[in-house]
Design an enzyme around this catalytic site. Sequence first.
Site, PDB file in Angstrom:
ATOM      1  N   LYS A 111       0.833  -1.203   0.000  1.00 53.49           N
ATOM      2  CA  LYS A 111       0.000   0.000   0.000  1.00 53.49           C
ATOM      3  C   LYS A 111       0.872   1.260   0.000  1.00 53.49           C
ATOM      4  O   LYS A 111       0.534   2.258  -0.632  1.00 53.49           O
ATOM      5  CB  LYS A 111      -0.953  -0.002   1.197  1.00 53.49           C
ATOM      6  CG  LYS A 111      -2.103  -0.987   1.057  1.00 53.49           C
ATOM      7  CD  LYS A 111      -3.124  -0.455   0.096  1.00 53.49           C
ATOM      8  CE  LYS A 111      -4.144  -1.404  -0.507  1.00 53.49           C
ATOM      9  NZ  LYS A 111      -4.424  -2.663   0.052  1.00 53.49           N
ATOM     10  N   LYS A 194      -2.899 -11.733  -8.876  1.00 57.14           N
ATOM     11  CA  LYS A 194      -4.227 -12.210  -8.493  1.00 57.14           C
ATOM     12  C   LYS A 194      -5.314 -11.281  -9.026  1.00 57.14           C
ATOM     13  O   LYS A 194      -5.057 -10.104  -9.274  1.00 57.14           O
ATOM     14  CB  LYS A 194      -4.318 -12.325  -6.976  1.00 57.14           C
ATOM     15  CG  LYS A 194      -4.236 -11.007  -6.263  1.00 57.14           C
ATOM     16  CD  LYS A 194      -4.828 -11.074  -4.867  1.00 57.14           C
ATOM     17  CE  LYS A 194      -4.914  -9.679  -4.296  1.00 57.14           C
ATOM     18  NZ  LYS A 194      -5.804  -9.485  -3.206  1.00 57.14           N
ATOM     19  N   LYS A 197      -9.572  -6.013  -6.843  1.00 58.81           N
ATOM     20  CA  LYS A 197     -10.496  -4.908  -7.110  1.00 58.81           C
ATOM     21  C   LYS A 197      -9.770  -3.731  -7.727  1.00 58.81           C
ATOM     22  O   LYS A 197     -10.286  -3.043  -8.590  1.00 58.81           O
ATOM     23  CB  LYS A 197     -11.131  -4.449  -5.802  1.00 58.81           C
ATOM     24  CG  LYS A 197     -12.081  -5.437  -5.253  1.00 58.81           C
ATOM     25  CD  LYS A 197     -12.510  -5.008  -3.851  1.00 58.81           C
ATOM     26  CE  LYS A 197     -13.106  -6.186  -3.142  1.00 58.81           C
ATOM     27  NZ  LYS A 197     -12.903  -6.160  -1.709  1.00 58.81           N
TER      28      LYS A 197
HETATM   29  P1  TYM Z   1     -10.923  -8.418   0.397  1.00 55.31           P
HETATM   30  O1  TYM Z   1     -12.080  -7.485   0.465  1.00 55.31           O
HETATM   31  O2  TYM Z   1      -9.744  -8.003  -0.418  1.00 55.31           O
HETATM   32  O3  TYM Z   1     -11.378  -9.820  -0.155  1.00 55.31           O
HETATM   33  C1  TYM Z   1     -12.440 -10.564   0.443  1.00 55.31           C
HETATM   34  C2  TYM Z   1     -12.113 -12.045   0.403  1.00 55.31           C
HETATM   35  O4  TYM Z   1     -11.842 -12.470  -0.931  1.00 55.31           O
HETATM   36  C3  TYM Z   1     -10.586 -13.126  -0.993  1.00 55.31           C
HETATM   37  N1  TYM Z   1      -9.936 -12.834  -2.281  1.00 55.31           N
HETATM   38  C4  TYM Z   1      -9.419 -13.764  -3.075  1.00 55.31           C
HETATM   39  N2  TYM Z   1      -9.309 -15.095  -2.955  1.00 55.31           N
HETATM   40  C5  TYM Z   1      -8.741 -15.787  -3.967  1.00 55.31           C
HETATM   41  N3  TYM Z   1      -8.260 -15.191  -5.099  1.00 55.31           N
HETATM   42  C6  TYM Z   1      -8.333 -13.855  -5.278  1.00 55.31           C
HETATM   43  N4  TYM Z   1      -7.888 -13.288  -6.376  1.00 55.31           N
HETATM   44  C7  TYM Z   1      -8.923 -13.072  -4.228  1.00 55.31           C
HETATM   45  N5  TYM Z   1      -9.155 -11.747  -4.055  1.00 55.31           N
HETATM   46  C8  TYM Z   1      -9.771 -11.613  -2.853  1.00 55.31           C
HETATM   47  C9  TYM Z   1      -9.775 -12.558   0.152  1.00 55.31           C
HETATM   48  O5  TYM Z   1      -8.763 -13.460   0.550  1.00 55.31           O
HETATM   49  C10 TYM Z   1     -10.838 -12.386   1.216  1.00 55.31           C
HETATM   50  O6  TYM Z   1     -11.058 -13.603   1.876  1.00 55.31           O
HETATM   51  N6  TYM Z   1      -8.724  -7.762   4.794  1.00 55.31           N
HETATM   52  C11 TYM Z   1      -9.865  -8.384   4.132  1.00 55.31           C
HETATM   53  C12 TYM Z   1     -11.203  -7.957   4.689  1.00 55.31           C
HETATM   54  C13 TYM Z   1     -11.367  -8.286   6.124  1.00 55.31           C
HETATM   55  C14 TYM Z   1     -11.553  -9.588   6.703  1.00 55.31           C
HETATM   56  C15 TYM Z   1     -11.669  -9.364   8.091  1.00 55.31           C
HETATM   57  C16 TYM Z   1     -11.631 -10.860   6.164  1.00 55.31           C
HETATM   58  C17 TYM Z   1     -11.394  -7.394   7.143  1.00 55.31           C
HETATM   59  N7  TYM Z   1     -11.565  -8.022   8.331  1.00 55.31           N
HETATM   60  C18 TYM Z   1     -11.863 -10.448   8.963  1.00 55.31           C
HETATM   61  C19 TYM Z   1     -11.829 -11.936   7.043  1.00 55.31           C
HETATM   62  C20 TYM Z   1     -11.944 -11.724   8.421  1.00 55.31           C
HETATM   63  C21 TYM Z   1      -9.810  -7.990   2.695  1.00 55.31           C
HETATM   64  O7  TYM Z   1      -9.288  -6.969   2.330  1.00 55.31           O
HETATM   65  O8  TYM Z   1     -10.481  -8.825   1.852  1.00 55.31           O
END
Ligand code: TYM
Length: 329
Positions: A111, A194, A197
């Site tokens: 970041k 990967k 977003k």
């Molecule tokens: P975020 O919003 O980036 O993504 C949400 C979930 O999707 C999974 N993910 C992926 N898995 C496989 N391949 C990909 N290309 C891919 N892109 C996203 C992420 O691993 C995630 O499971 N920090 C977290 C949000 C969060 C969270 C939490 C998650 C905040 N507090 C507590 C679990 C528990 C995040 O940015 O996910």
Amino acid sequence: MEIVVSGIRSTGNLHLGNYFGAVRNFLKMQEENRCYFFIADYHSLTTHPHPDNLHESVKQILSEYLACGIDPEKATVFLQSDVPEVTELYLLLNMNAYVGELERTTSFKEKVRLQPDNINAGLLTYPVLMAADIIVHKATKVPVGKDQEQNLEMTRRFARRFNQMYDVNYFPEPAAYNFGHALVKIPGLDGSGKMGKSEGNGIYLADAPEVIRKKVMRAVTDKGPEKPNQEMSEPVKNLFTIMKVVSEPDTVEHFREKYNRCEIRYGEMKKQLAEDIIRFTAPIRERILEISGNNVYLRKVVRTGAEKARESAAKTVREVREIIGFKPF
Ligand code: TYM
């Protein structure tokens, strides 16, 4: 019975990576476990400090999750910002989180590179808030994709440190979870990394069929194999990885054989892949449109969810305060 917590940031729409990395596991788990599913709208402020449409994004992503099959009758579905107890635990955990370890996390470094003009303290302490999200419900399992592995490692570390610091066995150490399989990383269509977003390389569950066709047909490939059974290049491997999650095994095998015999036509493979993605996303897309128009239902879901989540979170925070030594006069 496991206690399961899963979350997603509220920036951008849900893509195939989110679905196959996290949602799919959650859907299986909600049947038999105590499950919490939430939208991390505070976390989204670390990258989008002036969100023009915070509310609309949250509503959209909530509709998308429900459209995938997350069932508010079975799981507790809520917004992070509706549970102030999480922020109190976050503050308390911050006292035992060290700047050095936070600075060393990959996502923070990434970041810093991406937004050098906005290296805010929220970014630095992102893993602490995430730990609070998880351990406030004393979770044991967290269905996430591979990209969240390090954050989960930090969560376990903070839980362990709390227990050691106050000489208690209070917080379980939650595990990143994918049913005994390795965590998943769904690649993007741009040939590397990967699906994400912010990368602009994703297929969203809400994408219209013609958008999906266009995106897939534009996906990066290579000039084709030159000898039988040749090792695949990264972009081609990526297409196969996506195909493996949305297509029938026979289809994947068909194209793999063609590749191995140097007969593959990527155009043909992409056409098939696009149709298989559309077959998978079309019913979800239909439900997204239906649900996002139903404000009464959405309001009911988040209100009920907030109530249940707060009950669980308040109990933990009350106990944590006691453990640390806060006492009423
Ligand atoms: P975020 O919003 O980036 O993504 C949400 C979930 O999707 C999974 N993910 C992926 N898995 C496989 N391949 C990909 N290309 C891919 N892109 C996203 C992420 O691993 C995630 O499971 N920090 C977290 C949000 C969060 C969270 C939490 C998650 C905040 N507090 C507590 C679990 C528990 C995040 O940015 O996910």
